[in-house]
Design a protein around this motif. Sequence first.
Motif, mmCIF file in Angstrom:
data_model
loop_
_atom_site.group_PDB
_atom_site.id
_atom_site.type_symbol
_atom_site.label_atom_id
_atom_site.label_comp_id
_atom_site.label_asym_id
_atom_site.label_seq_id
_atom_site.Cartn_x
_atom_site.Cartn_y
_atom_site.Cartn_z
ATOM 1 N N ASN A 189 0.253 5.941 -9.407
ATOM 2 C CA ASN A 189 0.642 4.622 -9.997
ATOM 3 C C ASN A 189 1.839 3.901 -9.740
ATOM 4 N N TYR A 190 1.604 3.125 -9.194
ATOM 5 C CA TYR A 190 2.436 1.948 -9.220
ATOM 6 C C TYR A 190 3.093 0.652 -10.249
ATOM 7 N N VAL A 191 3.998 1.012 -11.010
ATOM 8 C CA VAL A 191 4.591 -0.181 -11.531
ATOM 9 C C VAL A 191 4.143 -1.881 -10.124
ATOM 10 N N VAL A 192 3.753 -2.610 -11.055
ATOM 11 C CA VAL A 192 3.552 -4.132 -10.307
ATOM 12 C C VAL A 192 4.806 -5.436 -11.215
ATOM 13 N N GLU A 235 5.918 -5.148 -2.094
ATOM 14 C CA GLU A 235 4.936 -4.588 -1.058
ATOM 15 C C GLU A 235 3.716 -5.011 -2.067
ATOM 16 N N TRP A 236 1.997 -5.119 -1.153
ATOM 17 C CA TRP A 236 1.729 -5.118 -1.927
ATOM 18 C C TRP A 236 0.027 -3.906 -2.491
ATOM 19 N N ILE A 237 0.662 -3.752 -3.679
ATOM 20 C CA ILE A 237 -0.567 -3.059 -4.200
ATOM 21 C C ILE A 237 -2.204 -3.087 -4.824
ATOM 22 N N ILE A 238 -3.264 -2.585 -3.919
ATOM 23 C CA ILE A 238 -4.893 -3.108 -4.744
ATOM 24 C C ILE A 238 -5.111 -1.251 -5.367
ATOM 25 N N GLY A 239 -5.562 -1.918 -5.972
ATOM 26 C CA GLY A 239 -6.804 -0.925 -7.132
ATOM 27 C C GLY A 239 -6.824 -1.184 -8.661
ATOM 28 N N ASP A 240 -7.130 0.089 -9.132
ATOM 29 C CA ASP A 240 -7.565 0.078 -10.708
ATOM 30 C C ASP A 240 -6.083 -0.540 -11.640
ATOM 31 N N LEU A 241 -6.433 -1.163 -12.160
ATOM 32 C CA LEU A 241 -4.690 -1.697 -13.359
ATOM 33 C C LEU A 241 -5.459 -0.632 -14.614
ATOM 34 N N LEU A 242 -4.341 0.094 -14.967
ATOM 35 C CA LEU A 242 -4.519 0.525 -15.779
ATOM 36 C C LEU A 242 -4.021 0.700 -16.902
ATOM 37 N N GLN A 243 -2.884 0.060 -17.095
ATOM 38 C CA GLN A 243 -2.456 -0.643 -18.141
ATOM 39 C C GLN A 243 -1.852 -2.106 -18.018
ATOM 40 N N ARG A 292 -7.039 3.280 -5.076
ATOM 41 C CA ARG A 292 -8.806 4.307 -4.744
ATOM 42 C C ARG A 292 -8.389 5.370 -3.666
ATOM 43 N N ASN A 293 -8.163 6.155 -4.236
ATOM 44 C CA ASN A 293 -7.402 7.257 -2.747
ATOM 45 C C ASN A 293 -7.193 8.292 -3.520
#
Length: 324
Positions: A46-49, A17-25, A40-41
């Motif tokens: 964290n979602y590993v993509v 599934e698509w995840i939208i947010g900040d790229l952490l690392q 951003r909520n």
Amino acid sequence: MDDNRGLWRGKSCADHEWIIGDLLQVNYANGKRVCSIMPRNPVAENYVVIPEILDECTGLRDKNGKLIFEGDIVLAYYNSEEKTATGTIRYGKFMDTDSLDDYGYLGWYIEVQGHCISILQPEADGICIEVIGNIHDNPELLKNSKATRIYVIDTETTGLDRDEDEILQLSIVDESGCTVYNSLFRPERHTSWEEAEKINHITPGMVANAPTFKEMLPMINEIFSFCGTVIGYNTGFDLAFLQKAGVEFREDIKVIDVQAMFTPIAGEWDWQQNKYKWQSLVKCAEYCGYEWRGSAHDSLADALATLYCYNSLVEKNGMIVRKV
């Protein structure tokens, strides 16, 4: 715009599934790249993509208010009337001017039927954008794009041997005479080309800071993916160099050679070769009454002259060839 500029889009490794947010690392584990995104909520986790499916947000929205990401496929509306499927949204170096000294701009752009358009100011080009999919979920949208563009091409090279020599300049104009692409290139194997320089006047210093052809190849291939007809003067020479350099053309592309159109009109027969004598573009342009824009043997000037000569020969001699 600034709040969204730092967003990234990726597909979850767990359920795609698509995840939208900040790229952490972005790190490496067991030799593999591992990326994670945090939406951003307030209750986000964290979602590993999937590392190969990561797109940066441009910070801009389309005509419907949808955020535009790298990798999106768009429709471009010209003056709110015509719409055309385009290539993907990209970040990189692109050309959108006629200047011979301009090696491109770095930024977000879309490729609209061969034209590289900055999406930072699409309204300036009479264009508004609508996102219709992306290259990960909807690659068929690009495959179904019709190759209908007519391009006039010309190259300048370090010599005449396609296996040994390299391209110094490539120019592409469309049927209306607008510049689609024009750039000098820095050769990778040659440091000088004295004989060719006497003709095209391109010096090593002029290309010292230019990109290599290999660096610009993805953009050039994307431009030609929209091309259904290619016109040139001694077109086979240019095509041979371009193909040797990695340019891909459609199998069904139509090739028109203005020199082949003109030599019977010039009417000089070579009895030894048993064919009409080769005629220069300068002579063809003179026959057609063309007033040069720039100097002959500059590829942009030659492409514009070739376009004029093509239309003139069709009109003057009643040739059954499409007029552009």
